[in-house]
Design a protein around this motif. Structure first.
Motif, PDB file in Angstrom:
ATOM      1  N   MET A 176       0.845  -1.193   0.000  1.00  0.00           N
ATOM      2  CA  MET A 176       0.000   0.000   0.000  1.00  0.00           C
ATOM      3  C   MET A 176       0.876   1.236   0.000  1.00  0.00           C
ATOM      4  N   THR A 177       0.561   2.177  -0.875  1.00  0.00           N
ATOM      5  CA  THR A 177       1.313   3.438  -0.864  1.00  0.00           C
ATOM      6  C   THR A 177       0.819   4.296   0.301  1.00  0.00           C
ATOM      7  N   GLU A 178       1.492   5.401   0.495  1.00  0.00           N
ATOM      8  CA  GLU A 178       1.105   6.298   1.593  1.00  0.00           C
ATOM      9  C   GLU A 178      -0.284   6.883   1.360  1.00  0.00           C
ATOM     10  N   LEU A 179      -0.515   7.257   0.115  1.00  0.00           N
ATOM     11  CA  LEU A 179      -1.836   7.824  -0.215  1.00  0.00           C
ATOM     12  C   LEU A 179      -2.936   6.794  -0.021  1.00  0.00           C
ATOM     13  N   GLU A 180      -2.640   5.563  -0.445  1.00  0.00           N
ATOM     14  CA  GLU A 180      -3.627   4.486  -0.287  1.00  0.00           C
ATOM     15  C   GLU A 180      -3.876   4.212   1.195  1.00  0.00           C
ATOM     16  N   ALA A 181      -2.786   4.231   1.978  1.00  0.00           N
ATOM     17  CA  ALA A 181      -2.931   3.997   3.418  1.00  0.00           C
ATOM     18  C   ALA A 181      -3.797   5.083   4.054  1.00  0.00           C
ATOM     19  N   GLU A 182      -3.605   6.301   3.604  1.00  0.00           N
ATOM     20  CA  GLU A 182      -4.393   7.418   4.120  1.00  0.00           C
ATOM     21  C   GLU A 182      -5.863   7.261   3.740  1.00  0.00           C
ATOM     22  N   LEU A 183      -6.101   6.840   2.507  1.00  0.00           N
ATOM     23  CA  LEU A 183      -7.469   6.625   2.048  1.00  0.00           C
ATOM     24  C   LEU A 183      -8.126   5.510   2.854  1.00  0.00           C
ATOM     25  N   TRP A 184      -7.374   4.430   3.094  1.00  0.00           N
ATOM     26  CA  TRP A 184      -7.917   3.307   3.864  1.00  0.00           C
ATOM     27  C   TRP A 184      -8.241   3.752   5.295  1.00  0.00           C
ATOM     28  N   ARG A 185      -7.386   4.571   5.842  1.00  0.00           N
ATOM     29  CA  ARG A 185      -7.629   5.058   7.204  1.00  0.00           C
ATOM     30  C   ARG A 185      -8.946   5.837   7.252  1.00  0.00           C
ATOM     31  N   LYS A 186      -9.152   6.678   6.245  1.00  0.00           N
ATOM     32  CA  LYS A 186     -10.388   7.485   6.225  1.00  0.00           C
ATOM     33  C   LYS A 186     -11.616   6.602   6.045  1.00  0.00           C
ATOM     34  N   ILE A 187     -11.496   5.617   5.145  1.00  0.00           N
ATOM     35  CA  ILE A 187     -12.648   4.733   4.915  1.00  0.00           C
ATOM     36  C   ILE A 187     -12.913   3.910   6.172  1.00  0.00           C
ATOM     37  N   GLU A 188     -11.848   3.411   6.777  1.00  0.00           N
ATOM     38  CA  GLU A 188     -11.987   2.573   7.967  1.00  0.00           C
ATOM     39  C   GLU A 188     -12.672   3.350   9.089  1.00  0.00           C
ATOM     40  N   ASN A 189     -12.346   4.630   9.185  1.00  0.00           N
ATOM     41  CA  ASN A 189     -12.915   5.446  10.261  1.00  0.00           C
ATOM     42  C   ASN A 189     -14.298   5.993   9.936  1.00  0.00           C
ATOM     43  N   PHE A 190     -14.743   5.831   8.711  1.00  0.00           N
ATOM     44  CA  PHE A 190     -16.071   6.328   8.356  1.00  0.00           C
ATOM     45  C   PHE A 190     -17.115   5.489   9.072  1.00  0.00           C
ATOM     46  N   GLU A 191     -18.067   6.144   9.686  1.00  0.00           N
ATOM     47  CA  GLU A 191     -19.049   5.432  10.499  1.00  0.00           C
ATOM     48  C   GLU A 191     -20.401   5.386   9.813  1.00  0.00           C
ATOM     49  N   LEU A 192     -20.902   4.194   9.580  1.00  0.00           N
ATOM     50  CA  LEU A 192     -22.233   4.049   8.998  1.00  0.00           C
ATOM     51  C   LEU A 192     -23.305   4.094  10.076  1.00  0.00           C
ATOM     52  N   ASP A 193     -22.940   3.659  11.273  1.00  0.00           N
ATOM     53  CA  ASP A 193     -23.902   3.668  12.369  1.00  0.00           C
ATOM     54  C   ASP A 193     -23.966   5.047  12.995  1.00  0.00           C
ATOM     55  N   ASP A 194     -25.181   5.476  13.304  1.00  0.00           N
ATOM     56  CA  ASP A 194     -25.341   6.682  14.097  1.00  0.00           C
ATOM     57  C   ASP A 194     -25.379   6.231  15.549  1.00  0.00           C
ATOM     58  N   PRO A 195     -24.346   6.573  16.345  1.00  0.00           N
ATOM     59  CA  PRO A 195     -24.300   6.049  17.714  1.00  0.00           C
ATOM     60  C   PRO A 195     -25.459   6.524  18.593  1.00  0.00           C
ATOM     61  N   THR A 196     -26.159   7.553  18.156  1.00  0.00           N
ATOM     62  CA  THR A 196     -27.275   8.052  18.971  1.00  0.00           C
ATOM     63  C   THR A 196     -28.608   7.412  18.574  1.00  0.00           C
ATOM     64  N   SER A 197     -28.582   6.617  17.533  1.00  0.00           N
ATOM     65  CA  SER A 197     -29.830   6.033  17.031  1.00  0.00           C
ATOM     66  C   SER A 197     -30.127   4.716  17.728  1.00  0.00           C
ATOM     67  N   SER A 198     -31.407   4.466  18.014  1.00  0.00           N
ATOM     68  CA  SER A 198     -31.750   3.206  18.685  1.00  0.00           C
ATOM     69  C   SER A 198     -31.903   2.072  17.672  1.00  0.00           C
ATOM     70  N   PHE A 199     -32.045   2.411  16.389  1.00  0.00           N
ATOM     71  CA  PHE A 199     -32.106   1.381  15.354  1.00  0.00           C
ATOM     72  C   PHE A 199     -31.184   1.839  14.244  1.00  0.00           C
ATOM     73  N   SER A 200     -29.965   1.364  14.310  1.00  0.00           N
ATOM     74  CA  SER A 200     -28.928   1.918  13.452  1.00  0.00           C
ATOM     75  C   SER A 200     -28.771   1.079  12.194  1.00  0.00           C
ATOM     76  N   PHE A 201     -27.839   1.487  11.386  1.00  0.00           N
ATOM     77  CA  PHE A 201     -27.548   0.800  10.129  1.00  0.00           C
ATOM     78  C   PHE A 201     -27.258  -0.680  10.373  1.00  0.00           C
ATOM     79  N   SER A 202     -26.409  -0.966  11.325  1.00  0.00           N
ATOM     80  CA  SER A 202     -26.026  -2.362  11.551  1.00  0.00           C
ATOM     81  C   SER A 202     -27.204  -3.164  12.107  1.00  0.00           C
ATOM     82  N   ASP A 203     -28.055  -2.525  12.906  1.00  0.00           N
ATOM     83  CA  ASP A 203     -29.251  -3.207  13.409  1.00  0.00           C
ATOM     84  C   ASP A 203     -30.155  -3.583  12.234  1.00  0.00           C
ATOM     85  N   ARG A 204     -30.346  -2.643  11.330  1.00  0.00           N
ATOM     86  CA  ARG A 204     -31.215  -2.915  10.172  1.00  0.00           C
ATOM     87  C   ARG A 204     -30.594  -3.989   9.287  1.00  0.00           C
TER      88      ARG A 204
END
Lengths: 276, 164
Positions: B1-29
């Protein structure tokens, strides 16, 4: 200190409360113990989301593998928190989601308690009579009764020592706390500020000696870096407990939601052709 | 992985699909709609992020497993999250989902899926988990899904003997 440092906090809880040991407490103590051992780590991060010109910031607590995860040999009851990370090592789990995941793996309260006392340290303390089997409980053996009394006395002794502890005895108190590790949360007289001072003292003396090694036995306090420990202590009694409690207490309601308000779903597709 | 790719992966990895304040979140659905455990759903979401990362750095089309596809389908329904927060905010490019046009594309997607698996291994230096990325032989075999109202119907699994 013959018993208390040998048992994990959940094992203590079952030894002390038997069939009445609360699942919530067992889960909470297990998680806190894993955190103290740096098997799991809680991190907080702020995610920024852009929608047009608006920016939304969401502060979220995540759980990731800790430094000691790979060398830690878990008891079966600890796997409720660890299996996800064993299967997907790089995963970051939202803290409340991990509690849900853990609870989902508990088939029944009785089975979970059994998995705790079936751990090697205290298996001989319990038995299941016919009556117990019908009532889905278990009883203490004679050995178990002796052990329970001993543990109660030891905890009481440590509680008294902490209650009477003075600031100039920090090192002594620190050694005491180091021996009991995660069981510190079973103590009634635990004072978080005192714990912080104790840990600073331990950390300072370890830095001076430069004698601890990461390959040695998994200790508790020696493996804390300042941020993790301070964060944990700041959260452990107030915010952490309320975060754990609210995560645990929401478990009953999250599965009853019946649908979404704004979409009627889609008919799906016959498979994905990939993308470019 | 290049540095740019590593940076992109870090951003994607940290992107959150779940809303932590929601009682029925993406992962629940996701778990409910696919009859998955929450643990499996969280892992599938993690693998979905890896797939999207691979799409971003690959020079050829990629094909996900059906499990990843389900995560993707659901994410597409969360239009704000997918198009604005994810594609625009993190990836800085649109990623379009292309359903198969039919049987005539079967061999092509089989080959693409095989390539995706080896690209995953080379990029992440680990084999994809087989319970989320099944082998190609199985990938395109057991995907005859229908939407079933579980309040009106029982769903009984077939014995293995009857499964082709």
């Amino acid at each position: 200190m013959s018993l208390i440092h040998r048992l994990k906090p959940a094992e203590h809880e079952v030894l002390l409360h038997g069939s009445k040991a609360s699942i919530k407490n067992l889960m909470k103590l297990t998680f806190m113990d894993l955190m103290l051992k740096n098997v799991l780590v809680v991190q907080e991060s702020v995610n920024t989301y852009k929608r047009g010109r608006r920016t939304r910031e969401v502060k979220t607590k995540y759980v990731i593998k800790g430094r000691n995860f790979d060398k830690y040999v878990p008891s079966s009851f600890e796997l409720i928190y660890l299996t996800t990370f064993q299967q997907s090592p790089g995963i970051k789990a939202i803290f409340v989601k991990l509690i849900q995941v853990a609870y989902e793996q508990i088939k029944s309260d009785a089975k979970f308690r059994k998995s705790v006392w079936r751990s090697s340290a205290i298996e001989s303390c319990f038995r299941v009579t016919t009556y117990d089997w019908l009532a889905r409980g278990f009883s203490l053996t004679e050995e178990g009764k002796v052990m329970r009394t001993q543990v109660e006395q030891e905890l009481k002794q440590i509680d008294e020592q902490l209650a009477n502890g003075r600031s100039d005895n920090l090192h002594e108190l620190g050694e005491l706390i180091q021996k009991i590790g995660g069981n510190v949360f079973l103590l009634k007289n635990i004072d978080i500020q005192q714990l912080k001072r104790i840990d600073t003292e331990i950390y300072r003396s370890l830095q001076e000696r430069r004698s601890y090694s990461e390959s040695s036995d998994i200790g508790y306090w020696a493996y804390f870096d300042e941020f993790t420990f301070d964060y944990f202590l700041d959260t452990s009694c107030d915010i952490f407990e309320s975060a754990f409690d609210s995560g645990f207490d929401s478990l009953d309601t999250s599965s009853t939601f019946s649908g979404c308000s704004s979409c009627s779903g889609c008919s799906g597709c016959g498979g994905c052709g990939g993308c470019s | 992985m290049t540095e740019l790719e590593a940076e992109l992966w870090r951003k994607i990895e940290n992107f959150e699909l779940d809303d932590p304040t929601s009682s029925f979140s993406f992962s629940d659905r996701l778990a409910r709609e696919n009859d998955w455990s929450l643990a499996y759903s969280l892992r599938a979401i993690y693998e979905y992020k890896k797939f999207i990362f691979l799409v971003c750095i690959a020079s050829e089309p990629l094909t996900p497993s059906d499990q990843i596809d389900q995560v993707w389908h659901l994410h597409l329904l969360y239009t704000q999250s997918y198009w604005i927060e994810f594609c625009d905010g993190i990836l800085h490019r649109p990623i379009h989902h292309g359903p198969t046009k039919g049987r005539e594309e079967q061999i092509r997607f089989h080959d693409q899926y095989e390539f995706t698996l080896s690209f995953y291994s080379n990029t992440f230096k680990t084999n994809p988990p087989v319970d989320i990325w099944p082998e190609p032989r199985k990938r395109f075999r057991s995907i005859h899904f229908s939407r079933v109202n579980r309040q009106l119907n029982w769903v009984i699994p077939k014995f293995k003997f009857f499964i082709k």
